[in-house]
Design a protein around this motif. Structure first.
Motif, PDB file in Angstrom:
ATOM      1  N   GLU A  92      81.863  73.350  32.855  1.00  0.00           N
ATOM      2  CA  GLU A  92      82.599  72.839  33.207  1.00  0.00           C
ATOM      3  C   GLU A  92      82.809  73.178  34.944  1.00  0.00           C
ATOM      4  O   GLU A  92      83.285  73.954  35.064  1.00  0.00           O
ATOM      5  N   VAL A  93      83.513  71.117  35.558  1.00  0.00           N
ATOM      6  CA  VAL A  93      83.264  71.752  36.810  1.00  0.00           C
ATOM      7  C   VAL A  93      85.244  70.809  37.040  1.00  0.00           C
ATOM      8  O   VAL A  93      85.605  71.919  37.957  1.00  0.00           O
ATOM      9  N   GLY A  94      85.510  70.603  35.972  1.00  0.00           N
ATOM     10  CA  GLY A  94      86.889  70.192  36.294  1.00  0.00           C
ATOM     11  C   GLY A  94      86.950  68.501  35.465  1.00  0.00           C
ATOM     12  O   GLY A  94      85.585  67.766  34.395  1.00  0.00           O
ATOM     13  N   SER A  95      87.951  68.463  34.597  1.00  0.00           N
ATOM     14  CA  SER A  95      88.480  67.834  33.509  1.00  0.00           C
ATOM     15  C   SER A  95      90.011  67.132  34.076  1.00  0.00           C
ATOM     16  O   SER A  95      90.338  67.619  34.198  1.00  0.00           O
ATOM     17  N   TYR A  96      90.091  65.842  32.984  1.00  0.00           N
ATOM     18  CA  TYR A  96      91.126  65.417  33.366  1.00  0.00           C
ATOM     19  C   TYR A  96      91.441  64.353  31.646  1.00  0.00           C
ATOM     20  O   TYR A  96      90.406  63.386  31.390  1.00  0.00           O
ATOM     21  N   HIS A  97      92.082  64.923  30.790  1.00  0.00           N
ATOM     22  CA  HIS A  97      92.050  63.841  29.862  1.00  0.00           C
ATOM     23  C   HIS A  97      90.946  63.729  28.980  1.00  0.00           C
ATOM     24  O   HIS A  97      90.904  62.426  28.736  1.00  0.00           O
ATOM     25  N   THR A  98      90.524  65.295  28.797  1.00  0.00           N
ATOM     26  CA  THR A  98      89.126  64.609  28.232  1.00  0.00           C
ATOM     27  C   THR A  98      89.169  63.984  26.954  1.00  0.00           C
ATOM     28  O   THR A  98      88.261  63.504  26.060  1.00  0.00           O
ATOM     29  N   ASN A  99      90.428  63.997  26.304  1.00  0.00           N
ATOM     30  CA  ASN A  99      90.911  63.712  24.769  1.00  0.00           C
ATOM     31  C   ASN A  99      91.461  62.529  24.251  1.00  0.00           C
ATOM     32  O   ASN A  99      92.460  62.783  23.370  1.00  0.00           O
TER      33      ASN A  99
END
Length: 104
Positions: A92-99
């Motif tokens: 993972e490089v980044g995430s925002y509100h993945t779920n």
């Protein structure tokens, strides 16, 4: 965290069968509630391709091999597929509100 992405393409007449098998895996996961494990499955726009994404926390044991429904899902995968599963490890490089389903 370890992330695994699996992608495959089904034969057109095997999509409904595959969906039932996948849903059985989720039903069993809901009962066993393994910790340190997030799992999602997507049917792509073509209606034949599927992507499974698994996140496993550091030190957690992957639960799928112990899930009876997952074993049943794997049994006929070669026969159901037009394109066999390709397994890729991802970072993972980044995430925002993945779920978003979990956020309310």
């Amino acid at each position: 965290m370890q992330t695994t992405i699996v992608r495959y393409k089904l034969k057109a007449d095997r999509v409904a069968e595959n969906e039932k098998l996948v849903q059985a895996v989720y039903a069993e996961l809901s009962e066993s509630k393994p910790s340190g494990f997030d799992y999602s499955t997507y049917k792509l726009e073509d209606g034949l391709s599927f992507v499974h994404i698994a996140h496993l926390a550091d030190g957690a044991k992957g639960p799928l091999s112990g899930i009876k429904a997952f074993q049943e899902f794997q049994q006929g995968i070669r026969d159901r597929c037009e394109e066999l599963p390709v397994v890729t490890k991802a970072t993972e490089v980044g995430s925002y509100h993945t779920n978003l389903a979990m956020q309310d």
